[in-house]
Design an enzyme around this catalytic site. Structure first.
Site, PDB file in Angstrom:
ATOM      1  CB  ILE A 219      -0.866   0.026   1.285  1.00 43.24           C
ATOM      2  CG1 ILE A 219      -1.763  -1.204   1.352  1.00 43.24           C
ATOM      3  CG2 ILE A 219      -1.702   1.310   1.371  1.00 43.24           C
ATOM      4  CD1 ILE A 219      -2.102  -1.613   2.764  1.00 43.24           C
ATOM      5  CG  HIS A 220       2.967   3.045  -3.074  1.00 39.53           C
ATOM      6  ND1 HIS A 220       2.663   1.920  -3.784  1.00 39.53           N
ATOM      7  CD2 HIS A 220       3.204   4.024  -3.998  1.00 39.53           C
ATOM      8  CE1 HIS A 220       2.727   2.182  -5.083  1.00 39.53           C
ATOM      9  NE2 HIS A 220       3.039   3.459  -5.248  1.00 39.53           N
ATOM     10  NE  ARG A 221      -0.588   3.826  -6.946  1.00 39.71           N
ATOM     11  CZ  ARG A 221       0.201   4.118  -7.966  1.00 39.71           C
ATOM     12  NH1 ARG A 221       0.430   5.381  -8.272  1.00 39.71           N
ATOM     13  NH2 ARG A 221       0.775   3.180  -8.658  1.00 39.71           N
ATOM     14  CG  ASP A 303      -1.743   1.204  -3.024  1.00 43.78           C
ATOM     15  OD1 ASP A 303      -0.600   0.726  -3.187  1.00 43.78           O
ATOM     16  OD2 ASP A 303      -1.996   2.057  -2.147  1.00 43.78           O
TER      17      ASP A 303
END
Ligand code: UD1
Ligand code: UDP
Length: 387
Positions: A219-221, A303
């Site tokens: 998850i990094h967005r 993501d």
């Protein structure tokens, strides 16, 4: 006569993508293409940058702009200034850009203003969501480019819809660009590095992981990490999936996410996460470790653009933690489902994917030779005087 290219890298996925072209140059085009690598410094932690150079045999960058983290405008502006200086000095035949980051945008602006032809690798991808910084970056870059290489048919068709003419003839330029559907350099990389990952990666032993007994998640967005309601929904869903599946959840955490978990998760969820025995929260891993995890996971929940594709390359079902994807073929095959950041959608996606006995993974990312093809096109079109 040899041609000179300047390649811009900056963010983790661009460093990895660049390995495919550098490998093709050293194997097939040495003496014909000279590559100068410029690292913008957008990513700078060792595990977001340095780790990849040795492992993936990428030549060391000749220049590092060391721009570091900043607001979009400031970060991009610093890069434009640095890239322009280098282009004026090196006078390359092409500037090669990957993907859709701020490093991509900076390269496109710097080069096109001083008439250095731009090659865009990963052209034509669209989320049709301009609230994403990446959508702005990729549209702007495509419209400054002379040679546009699209990894998918959808990407190629998007370009035609935006007015790019597939019938254009050489010499190519930003006003008369060439568009090509050529496959994905990341598919080349996955084929090349998957054997090495099996041999060299020790990540499964390090964390006591068994094949199919864990789910891999990244998850990094910014719209997931920076919006507490979305981040909470994603982690609540991951906790429910961990209980339903009785599997571990392995989360190599991007530094953006690691920094925001404590402040943006509710205190109760954060405490639960810290104590949860089935959650393995680790720093970013090397590419060989990452593809070993992808090869052995039962499912991928992400993501990331790159990770959703790699899940497909390694034939793993995937839940996409975004409202849409520019890799829409993956969703059309049924191998991936959009979960956005909705607890209900993510759980429904998990249940649907678990019920499907067989998923199909038709070949939509080329033949593993996209990088060689791109190099031969650069060579052919520079000698045809693109400029
Ligand atoms: C960037 C790209 C995104 C890509 C991602 C790949 C843009 C607009 N976004 O997002 O498209 O999917 O890279 O990973 O270009 N940080 C560190 N150490 C690092 C790098 C970043 O601590 O080495 C932290 C900093 O707090 C920084 C934050 O992560 O502010 C975000 O980094 P940034 O490069 O701005 O964006 P990414 O989220 O990494
Ligand atoms: N990756 C990696 N280590 C990690 C997480 C990701 O090597 O801990 C690799 C992953 O295999 C893929 C690329 O980084 O090739 C994807 O980068 P990221 O998710 O940061 O960006 P995106 O693809 O979304 O732009």
């Amino acid at each position: 006569m040899a041609i000179n290219i300047v390649t811009i890298i900056g963010a983790r996925p661009q460093i990895i993508k660049a390995a495919a072209i550098s490998r093709a140059i050293s194997r097939v085009f040495s003496g014909q293409i000279n590559e100068i690598i410029v690292h913008t410094g957008q990513h700078y932690d060792d595990n977001m940058s340095a780790v990849f150079f040795e492992e993936l045999s990428i030549p060391r960058p000749q220049y590092n702009l060391n721009v570091g983290s900043a607001s979009h405008g400031l970060q991009t502006a610093r890069m434009i200034e640095g890239i322009e200086d280098i282009l004026l000095k090196e006078k390359p035949d092409f500037l090669v850009l990957y993907g859709d980051t701020n490093s991509t945008l900076a390269g496109a602006i710097a080069a096109s203003k001083i008439h250095v032809p731009v090659v865009h690798i990963e052209a034509g991808l669209r989320s049709f969501n301009k609230s994403m910084p990446e959508e702005i970056n990729r549209v702007m870059c495509d419209h400054c480019s002379s040679l546009l290489f699209s990894p998918t048919l959808t990407g190629y068709q998007n370009l035609i819809r935006e007015g790019f003419n597939p019938a254009n003839k050489a010499p190519f330029s930003a006003d008369n660009p060439k568009i090509v559907h050529c496959g994905d350099v990341m598919y080349d990389n996955s084929l090349h590095f998957s054997v090495l990952a099996e041999k060299r990666s020790n990540i499964l032993n390090t964390h006591g992981l068994e094949e199919n007994e864990f789910i891999l998640s990244t998850i990094h967005r910014d719209n997931n990490t920076d919006q507490p309601d979305r981040l909470n929904a994603i982690f609540s869903a991951l906790m429910r999936i961990s209980s339903m599946s009785r599997k571990k959840i392995v989360l190599p955490l991007h530094p953006r996410t690691a920094k925001l978990l404590e402040s943006n998760l509710s205190q109760a969820l954060y405490e639960k996460l810290k104590q949860h025995k089935e959650f393995i929260l680790i720093p970013p891993v090397s590419f060989l470790d990452m593809i070993r995890l992808e090869q052995q996971a039962s499912m991928v929940i992400t993501d990331s653009g790159g990770v959703q594709k790699e899940a497909y390359f390694f034939r793993k079902p995937c839940i996409i933690l975004r409202p849409e994807t520019e890799w829409k073929e993956i969703v059309e095959t049924g191998a991936a489902i959009i979960g956005d950041a909705s607890e209900t959608l993510i759980i429904n996606a998990y249940e649907q994917l678990m019920q499907k006995r067989t998923l199909s993974y038709p070949p939509i990312f080329g033949d593993g030779k996209a990088a060689e093809f791109i190099c031969s096109e650069m060579l052919a079109n520079a000698t045809a005087k693109t400029r």
